[in-house]
Each structure stands twice: as C-alpha cells, then as structure tokens.
Design a protein around this motif. Structure first.
Motif, mmCIF file in Angstrom:
data_model
loop_
_atom_site.group_PDB
_atom_site.id
_atom_site.type_symbol
_atom_site.label_atom_id
_atom_site.label_comp_id
_atom_site.label_asym_id
_atom_site.label_seq_id
_atom_site.Cartn_x
_atom_site.Cartn_y
_atom_site.Cartn_z
ATOM 1 N N ARG A 27 56.424 75.118 -17.572
ATOM 2 C CA ARG A 27 56.988 74.715 -16.294
ATOM 3 C C ARG A 27 57.417 73.249 -16.292
ATOM 4 O O ARG A 27 58.421 72.888 -15.686
ATOM 5 N N ASP B 201 65.072 72.912 -14.457
ATOM 6 C CA ASP B 201 63.747 73.459 -14.188
ATOM 7 C C ASP B 201 63.509 74.709 -15.037
ATOM 8 O O ASP B 201 64.400 75.180 -15.757
ATOM 9 N N GLN B 202 62.300 75.224 -14.957
ATOM 10 C CA GLN B 202 61.906 76.364 -15.767
ATOM 11 C C GLN B 202 62.801 77.581 -15.526
ATOM 12 O O GLN B 202 63.219 78.240 -16.482
ATOM 13 N N ASP B 203 63.104 77.883 -14.275
ATOM 14 C CA ASP B 203 63.926 79.062 -13.970
ATOM 15 C C ASP B 203 65.298 78.965 -14.621
ATOM 16 O O ASP B 203 65.792 79.939 -15.195
ATOM 17 N N ALA B 204 65.917 77.796 -14.521
ATOM 18 C CA ALA B 204 67.246 77.614 -15.118
ATOM 19 C C ALA B 204 67.176 77.738 -16.640
ATOM 20 O O ALA B 204 68.064 78.330 -17.266
ATOM 21 N N VAL C 284 56.373 81.187 -18.833
ATOM 22 C CA VAL C 284 57.100 82.452 -18.936
ATOM 23 C C VAL C 284 57.137 82.822 -20.413
ATOM 24 O O VAL C 284 57.477 81.987 -21.258
ATOM 25 N N ARG D 142 62.478 88.953 -21.832
ATOM 26 C CA ARG D 142 61.140 88.795 -21.243
ATOM 27 C C ARG D 142 60.189 89.784 -21.914
ATOM 28 O O ARG D 142 60.565 90.920 -22.194
ATOM 29 N N VAL E 112 64.923 79.441 -18.408
ATOM 30 C CA VAL E 112 64.681 80.848 -18.743
ATOM 31 C C VAL E 112 65.993 81.623 -18.690
ATOM 32 O O VAL E 112 66.302 82.412 -19.599
ATOM 33 N N GLU E 113 66.798 81.405 -17.661
ATOM 34 C CA GLU E 113 68.087 82.100 -17.557
ATOM 35 C C GLU E 113 69.005 81.736 -18.721
ATOM 36 O O GLU E 113 69.698 82.592 -19.267
#
Length: 125
Positions: A121, A80-83, A107, A95, A85-86
């Motif tokens: 996303r 997913d997007q969060d993973a 993001v 960022r 981005v990390e």
C-alpha cells in the motif's frame, strides 16, 4: 562479515516474455550479461554502480507448480496502490488468492507464469 544479496534467479518457461513483464513492472533494463535464452535485468542505476540486485530469468522445461516459497514485494511509485494494481493487470498480471484474506493491506498478484508477488500500500516516492 556477511553476504550481499546480488541476484534472484527465476525459473521461466519463456525467459524473454517474463523479463519483458518485470522490466515494465520495475522500469529495469536488460544487463546483457547472459547469453540467450537466459535474461538478466537490473535497475538502470545499478548498471553503473553495480549496487543492488539483479533478476535473472533462466529457461526450464517444466511449468510452475504450487505456491511460491519466495516472492517479490513492490511499492507503487508516483501513484496509489489501486492505480498500480490496475497498471500491472494491464501488463499481464492477474489477481490470485494465496489465503491472504480481505483485511490485508497488500494485494497479491501473479506474473504471466504464475509467480506470486505483492503490491504494498505504501508509496515510495
């Protein structure tokens, strides 16, 4: 009749370092078409079919100034997007706020030389 998008040229203080970052982001490889210090990268599938754009990093003496007028959007593959981005932050992205606001679904990050790009996303797998 029209034109085909074949290359994106990116000015870089350190083409090798920036190419390594984007190869890790995209899973691309160097094409070997340009002599150092320029570095061209492409999707490994493109190297056989010659379909799809490449990114070429060329040396420039000056640092980036101001917001990009053109940027790359990337979609997470297999996460997913969060993973994603990390993962990208771990590769050296950071960022940035270009006025996008908190309600946006994307993001905004910057690569190691400050070039902004967006992580969308939607997954593409």
């Amino acid at each position: 009749m029209g034109s085909r998008f074949t290359e994106l040229i990116v000015d870089a203080s350190n083409p090798d370092r920036l190419a390594l970052f984007w190869m890790a982001v995209l899973g691309w490889q160097p094409t070997g078409r340009y002599p150092a210090p320029a570095v061209e990268i492409a999707d490994p599938a493109r190297q056989e079919s010659l379909i799809g754009p490449t990114i070429t990093f060329v040396p420039v003496p000056d640092e980036k100034q101001g917001k990009n007028r053109l940027h790359i959007d990337v979609n997470p593959v297999g996460c997913d997007q969060d993973a994603e981005v990390e993962r990208l932050l771990g590769l050296g992205a950071r960022r940035v706020d270009v006025g996008q606001g908190a309600e946006k679904s994307w993001v905004v990050l910057a690569d190691p030389e400050g070039n902004e790009f967006c992580v969308l996303r939607d997954r593409m797998d």
